[in-house]
Design a protein around this motif. Sequence first.
Motif, PDB file in Angstrom:
ATOM      1  N   GLN A 262      72.911  17.699  23.796  1.00 40.01           N
ATOM      2  CA  GLN A 262      71.881  18.367  23.956  1.00 40.01           C
ATOM      3  C   GLN A 262      72.052  19.772  23.506  1.00 40.01           C
TER       4      GLN A 262
ATOM      5  N   ARG B  42      73.008  22.903  26.249  1.00 38.65           N
ATOM      6  CA  ARG B  42      73.379  22.422  27.401  1.00 38.65           C
ATOM      7  C   ARG B  42      74.442  22.138  27.439  1.00 38.65           C
TER       8      ARG B  42
ATOM      9  N   ALA C 219      64.350  14.188  34.560  1.00 41.63           N
ATOM     10  CA  ALA C 219      63.470  15.215  33.808  1.00 41.63           C
ATOM     11  C   ALA C 219      63.916  16.874  34.049  1.00 41.63           C
TER      12      ALA C 219
ATOM     13  N   ARG D 135      66.821  17.607  33.553  1.00 38.89           N
ATOM     14  CA  ARG D 135      67.926  18.132  32.307  1.00 38.89           C
ATOM     15  C   ARG D 135      66.841  18.560  31.145  1.00 38.89           C
ATOM     16  N   SER D 136      65.768  18.542  31.148  1.00 31.18           N
ATOM     17  CA  SER D 136      64.887  18.842  30.211  1.00 31.18           C
ATOM     18  C   SER D 136      63.851  20.061  30.887  1.00 31.18           C
ATOM     19  N   GLY D 137      64.169  20.722  31.869  1.00 34.25           N
ATOM     20  CA  GLY D 137      63.295  21.874  32.315  1.00 34.25           C
ATOM     21  C   GLY D 137      62.842  21.401  33.706  1.00 34.25           C
TER      22      GLY D 137
END
Length: 263
Positions: free
Chosen positions: A39, A42, A236, A238-240
């Motif tokens: 990612q 990240r 979730a 990990r994507s904000g």
Amino acid sequence: MDADVRRYLTGLVAAGRAVLGDRLVGAYAAGSVGLGAYQPGRSDVDVALVSADALDAERKRALVARLRHEALPCPARGLELVVYRWEVARSGTAEPGFEVELNTGARMAFRATYDPADRPAVDGHFWYALDRSILHQHGYALLGPPAREVFADLSPADLRRLLVDALSWWLARPLPPGDGPAPDTEDAVLGAARALVRFRHGEWLSKADAGRRLAGVLREEPAWGDAPDLLARAVAARSGGEPPRGPEARAFQHRVLTEIAAA
């Protein structure tokens, strides 16, 4: 693979060959790159180099000088590099066994370690053999033979012991006061999920993929309660999304540790 990371890895291998010459028998992307889960913004870039024999102090320091971020800028959060001798990679040992460890990057504290004995125990000695186990299954060869031919896997007993050590290390990290969302709890939850998937099913997955897979499995096991929901929220995050609360993360980690330790 991310284009910037691909260019960076090409440069890293060239720099490694410039220092090690014919001693460099293999270079392998590990971690999120090897698992196909990188990612941008990240992830770290994790690389293992394999040397034909032991490195002297001069070559170790020359390698660090060529690969540190100031000399070869890393496009990710940072580079986590480990160099192993061929015989260590092939041994399946549970010991750290590295020649050089380098952490460097724009958003990573610099660290160069030239002997496993200098690695503080509080930082964990379990990482290396677990990483080599992941490399055995999923290492991406940048140079040299396929990773499965270079890195031996752990014995079941060593795997279980090191997973217990890793989970215990995570549980020893302090939580902030209160019971709200806490930094890094998604990594703690998903790291535990990855450990349990590897223990139960024999396969290393990325943290997010392990969370998704285990959530599906635990929906069929009522004793795990709302663990599937916790795992979905950790993925979730990990994507904000909002990370799990500290106490519920700890409870899940303890549950995983209990199952693995009791086997």
